[in-house]
Design an enzyme around this catalytic site. Structure first.
Site, short mmCIF file in Angstrom:
data_model
loop_
_atom_site.label_atom_id
_atom_site.label_comp_id
_atom_site.label_asym_id
_atom_site.label_seq_id
_atom_site.Cartn_x
_atom_site.Cartn_y
_atom_site.Cartn_z
N THR A 1 -8.85 2.40 7.21
CA THR A 1 -8.76 2.21 5.75
C THR A 1 -8.08 0.88 5.39
OG1 THR A 1 -6.75 3.58 5.78
CG2 THR A 1 -8.80 4.65 5.12
N GLY A 2 -7.04 0.50 6.16
CA GLY A 2 -6.37 -0.76 5.87
C GLY A 2 -7.27 -1.95 6.11
N CYS A 3 -8.02 -1.92 7.20
CA CYS A 3 -8.97 -3.00 7.50
C CYS A 3 -10.02 -3.10 6.40
CB CYS A 3 -9.68 -2.73 8.84
SG CYS A 3 -8.59 -2.48 10.25
N LYS B 1 0.85 -1.19 0.00
CA LYS B 1 0.00 0.00 0.00
C LYS B 1 0.89 1.24 0.00
CE LYS B 1 -2.00 -1.76 3.60
NZ LYS B 1 -2.88 -2.06 4.77
#
Length: 273
Positions: A211-213, A176
């Site tokens: 956001t990562g989840c 990411k």
């Protein structure tokens, strides 16, 4: 009988609702999948930061066995694993039930910067869990730590992804990129040898909690629905971008607010009588 695309989330709980299990369930629901959940830890956190963590590793195995003895998920999303015991439990269950389409978001710190994993967890994750993973989704610091390479541009991200995939026998790695020049996320598929760059869009907002989840669970939804890894990432990127955009102007908490997971539902609200 009809069949729901099912996604099992193995992650921590966020009482403020923006990350962890809560974000995963919202994401799966918004993307038309049936969400299952096993909680690895209870966190006392909000948009400002993490106050404390109650480890649930001792009860994690019971949760997983109860769910998996009854329902076989089409994909698995793994988030926060607080310690080595949690890693070993998840790795054992993956093997026992021959689970497929496994997306691991190697959560080590929260958006606020607070540490979420005990020492020893990372070594256990690398040794026992990474070789069982379909897709790993590290951010830049995580990818640097796993690869031993400094990442300053998207080409560096490609080198890191290839090294991580080779070192840990992972099918695919999505680094990411955040604000890397050029901005975007890089996906490397070790089976095909192909690399994709998914260009990002800068959205001026502090509402980025979870956001990562959200991204990793959205990718798991794509895999659960039969999409390829690159198709799943592309679909998930579109979802998280829209969720950030649609949540940019909402005031949730006093720190990093959440993205708008259910923006489609809000745009098409139920007409209550």
């Amino acid at each position: 009988m009809k069949h729901y695309p099912t996604v099992l989330s193995i992650a921590g709980s966020d009482p403020s609702g923006g990350a962890g299990i809560q974000a995963d369930i919202k994401t799966c629901t918004a993307m038309g999948c049936y969400a299952m959940a096993a909680i690895t830890a209870l966190t006392a956190q909000n948009t400002l930061g993490v106050r404390s963590i109650l480890n649930a590793s001792d009860f994690l195995n019971n949760q997983l066995l109860a769910a998996l003895d009854d329902i076989t998920p089409d994909a698995v999303k793994i988030g926060m694993l607080p310690d080595e015991q949690a890693v070993m439990t998840v790795a054992s269950v993956i093997e026992k039930y021959a689970l497929k389409n496994i997306v691991l978001d190697p959560v080590m710190t929260a958006t606020s910067g607070d540490k979420l994993a005990a020492s020893g967890m990372i070594d256990a994750m690398c040794r026992e869990l990474l070789p069982k993973v379909t897709l790993l989704t590290p951010n830049i610091p995580e990818a640097e730590g796993l690869s031993g390479l400094k990442i300053a541009c998207i080409n560096d991200a490609g080198r890191a992804a290839r090294r991580i995939a080779a070192e840990y026998s992972i099918t695919a790695v999505l680094v990411k990129g955040g604000h890397l020049p050029p901005q975007g996320d890089l996906l490397f598929d070790s089976q095909s040898g192909k690399t994709w760059v998914f260009e990002g869009e800068h959205i001026d907002t502090t509402n980025t909690h979870g956001t990562g989840c959200t991204l990793s669970s959205a990718i798991a939804c794509g895999l659960a629905c039969g999409l390829t890894i690159d198709e799943s990432v592309e679909r998930a990127k579109s979802f998280i971008t829209a969720a950030i955009k649609e949540g940019a102007d909402y005031a949730i908490g006093q720190g990093h607010g959440a993205v708008n997971h259910l923006y489609n539902i809000i745009k098409n609200p139920i007409q209550w009588k």
